[in-house]
Design a protein around this motif. Structure first.
Motif, PDB file in Angstrom:
ATOM      1  N   ILE A 190       3.832  21.616  -3.715  1.00  0.00           N
ATOM      2  CA  ILE A 190       3.046  20.589  -3.010  1.00  0.00           C
ATOM      3  C   ILE A 190       3.482  20.419  -1.554  1.00  0.00           C
ATOM      4  CG2 ILE A 190       2.574  19.175  -5.046  1.00  0.00           C
ATOM      5  CD1 ILE A 190       4.735  17.208  -3.574  1.00  0.00           C
ATOM      6  N   LEU A 191       4.664  20.933  -1.209  1.00  0.00           N
ATOM      7  CA  LEU A 191       5.168  20.685   0.149  1.00  0.00           C
ATOM      8  C   LEU A 191       4.584  21.638   1.180  1.00  0.00           C
ATOM      9  CD1 LEU A 191       8.954  20.078  -0.620  1.00  0.00           C
ATOM     10  CD2 LEU A 191       7.204  18.366  -0.153  1.00  0.00           C
ATOM     11  N   PRO A 218       0.807  -1.229   0.000  1.00  0.00           N
ATOM     12  CA  PRO A 218       0.000   0.000   0.000  1.00  0.00           C
ATOM     13  C   PRO A 218       0.841   1.281   0.000  1.00  0.00           C
ATOM     14  CG  PRO A 218      -0.214  -1.214   2.086  1.00  0.00           C
ATOM     15  CD  PRO A 218       0.463  -2.130   1.127  1.00  0.00           C
ATOM     16  N   PHE A 219       1.903   1.325   0.793  1.00  0.00           N
ATOM     17  CA  PHE A 219       2.720   2.546   0.827  1.00  0.00           C
ATOM     18  C   PHE A 219       3.399   2.764  -0.522  1.00  0.00           C
ATOM     19  CE2 PHE A 219       4.706   5.582   3.846  1.00  0.00           C
ATOM     20  CZ  PHE A 219       5.602   6.168   2.985  1.00  0.00           C
ATOM     21  N   GLY A 220       3.969   1.697  -1.056  1.00  0.00           N
ATOM     22  CA  GLY A 220       4.639   1.800  -2.350  1.00  0.00           C
ATOM     23  C   GLY A 220       3.675   2.212  -3.447  1.00  0.00           C
ATOM     24  N   MET A 280       1.124   8.887  -6.262  1.00  0.00           N
ATOM     25  CA  MET A 280       1.354  10.294  -5.975  1.00  0.00           C
ATOM     26  C   MET A 280       2.448  10.858  -6.876  1.00  0.00           C
ATOM     27  SD  MET A 280       2.234  12.107  -2.332  1.00  0.00           S
ATOM     28  CE  MET A 280       4.013  12.285  -2.447  1.00  0.00           C
ATOM     29  N   ALA A 332      -1.295  16.954  -3.685  1.00  0.00           N
ATOM     30  CA  ALA A 332      -0.573  15.683  -3.553  1.00  0.00           C
ATOM     31  C   ALA A 332      -1.319  14.752  -2.609  1.00  0.00           C
ATOM     32  CB  ALA A 332       0.843  15.944  -3.041  1.00  0.00           C
ATOM     33  N   SER A 333      -1.921  15.307  -1.575  1.00  0.00           N
ATOM     34  CA  SER A 333      -2.641  14.454  -0.633  1.00  0.00           C
ATOM     35  C   SER A 333      -3.880  13.849  -1.299  1.00  0.00           C
ATOM     36  CB  SER A 333      -3.019  15.239   0.624  1.00  0.00           C
ATOM     37  OG  SER A 333      -3.540  16.500   0.259  1.00  0.00           O
ATOM     38  N   VAL A 350       6.917  18.723  -9.345  1.00  0.00           N
ATOM     39  CA  VAL A 350       8.052  18.896  -8.438  1.00  0.00           C
ATOM     40  C   VAL A 350       9.320  19.212  -9.236  1.00  0.00           C
ATOM     41  CG1 VAL A 350       9.582  17.658  -6.846  1.00  0.00           C
ATOM     42  CG2 VAL A 350       7.106  17.491  -6.567  1.00  0.00           C
ATOM     43  N   LEU A 371       2.808   5.833  -3.090  1.00  0.00           N
ATOM     44  CA  LEU A 371       3.930   6.654  -3.542  1.00  0.00           C
ATOM     45  C   LEU A 371       3.997   6.680  -5.069  1.00  0.00           C
ATOM     46  CD1 LEU A 371       6.065   8.082  -1.741  1.00  0.00           C
ATOM     47  CD2 LEU A 371       7.658   6.307  -2.456  1.00  0.00           C
TER      48      LEU A 371
END
Lengths: 198, 198, 198
Positions: A142-143, A114-116, A122, A151-152, A130, A119
């Motif tokens: 985006i930061l 899920p995290f990968g 996104m 991005a969120s 970016v 990422l």
């Protein structure tokens, strides 16, 4: 259909990159480089990370030349393009949702968790922007722009794809893209903000 | 044991990334992105260069979620984390030594020579911090802070691994990491400085 | 012969990177990092994109150590190196033409079309300089310096290689490199400029 939307999204990303180049006073080459990087940079970073080399976009000649075409149009007619703020906002949001969902799918094919996957999704959506900001000498927007869920929203869309893909791949992609779009558009209307440190 | 140390090092890198995000006034997403990039960016750049794709870290879901956990803790309790300057300094140095040594080992597996191995080790140790600084709009600190032997300590550690690996792999990794740690810690105490141009 | 020219080009790129590091007041490590990145960064980005991993340059130890040697010389004798403005200009132009042509060839081997080949050639020629500028905290000079046909000259050279390679590979490489060199040198003499947005 998806193909058409990918084109639309890519070309709008190209336009926002070219506009940034115009705004910074870059020369023609700089404007075209920024258009290209913004349009295909996110997907290319993702392709590098999942090991699809050369990145898919580098093989898509008609799309790449169209990106340059958009860059030239923006270079020549930038005041008129800048006036299209509203359609650009919506098409850019559409592109974001689409690329986040399709990027998440690539992450799934690469066997990521899920995290990968989040990422990969996104990065597909925001990586080009970016690169555009870094090359322009600016901190990536985006930061820090807490008030624009961008991005969120892509992150959430990618996670939706991750959660639903197993049972209905196409519905998952649709739901993921939709989640991103709705989150951005309604987030803004409702004044949703990411917290900032106190 | 090494596994535990890698976790420690990664999470401390995450904390330094998140602290930088807080310091720059980024929003929650920006802080978490900076934590992630700082924690796993160096190893990922190295993995891209040696062709291990997707990068190992992208498969390590428990570690990635822990990085986000650390980012959230820093976001919420940053004044208290900032006060931990001393333990962060030592854990960060430990991480640097560890990643330089393990990165050098990856360079060796990829068949690189001494320069390539030194680069792979150094990038593993400092690449995440370089990305963190660039994304924050700053010049990477490793390029100019002559009085803190950081990247150069990683470089020396990686070369130690290169020199000793053939006969005793495990001892070489230990010696390399130790060389980096000692060089940084005693370099500071003894006031060692890299020269700057006159 | 080509080998000798590649060395010359790489070492001149290294010198321009080291000079930038000196100018920014970086320490010895920073100067050497900038020399290395400028010398082999462009080809390495290209190699990542076409999937040649590790990048070729990372295996070329004699070249890499020579790059560091040049970095050390520039670090120590920078006022004298800066005075060599003219030979550096011509050797840098030679390197640009050479790398653009050889990079285009790599793009062809990877099966890319004209746009992809042009990008591979341009990146090989200017990618190291872009990394150098970004790491130095500056906007990449190729994006805005309308009066110096640099990246655009590399682009044209790469396209020349693309157009002629099928029938006479070696002549195509020669013609491509020559096109880049002539375009830069005579572009400057004739005062050619890329347009900037109005």
């Amino acid at each position: 259909m998806v193909e058409v939307l990918v084109w639309l999204g890519t070309l709008v990303f190209a336009a926002t990159g070219a506009l940034k180049g115009v705004e910074k006073g870059f020369d023609l080459l700089g404007v075209l480089v920024l258009a290209t990087v913004t349009a295909v940079g996110g997907g290319s970073i993702r392709d590098v990370l999942v090991g699809t080399l050369p990145p898919t976009a580098l093989h898509n000649e008609p799309l790449l030349w169209s990106v340059v075409g958009v860059g030239l149009l923006v270079f020549r007619f930038h005041p008129r393009v800048q006036a299209l703020e509203k359609p650009i906002y919506y098409l850019d949001t559409l592109g974001l949702g689409l690329f986040a969902a399709l990027g998440a799918e690539r992450g799934l094919s690469a066997g990521l968790g899920p995290f990968g996957v989040a990422l990969a999704g996104m990065l597909s959506g925001v990586g080009g922007g970016v690169l555009r900001d870094v090359l322009s000498g600016e901190v990536p927007v985006i930061l820090y722009r807490a008030g624009d869920l961008y991005a969120s929203a892509a992150l959430v869309g990618a996670l939706v794809v991750y959660a639903l893909y197993g049972s209905h791949p196409e519905a998952a992609l649709f739901a993921g893209a939709l989640a991103t779009v709705l989150l951005r558009v309604f987030g803004r209307r409702l004044g949703l903000k990411l917290p900032t440190p106190r």
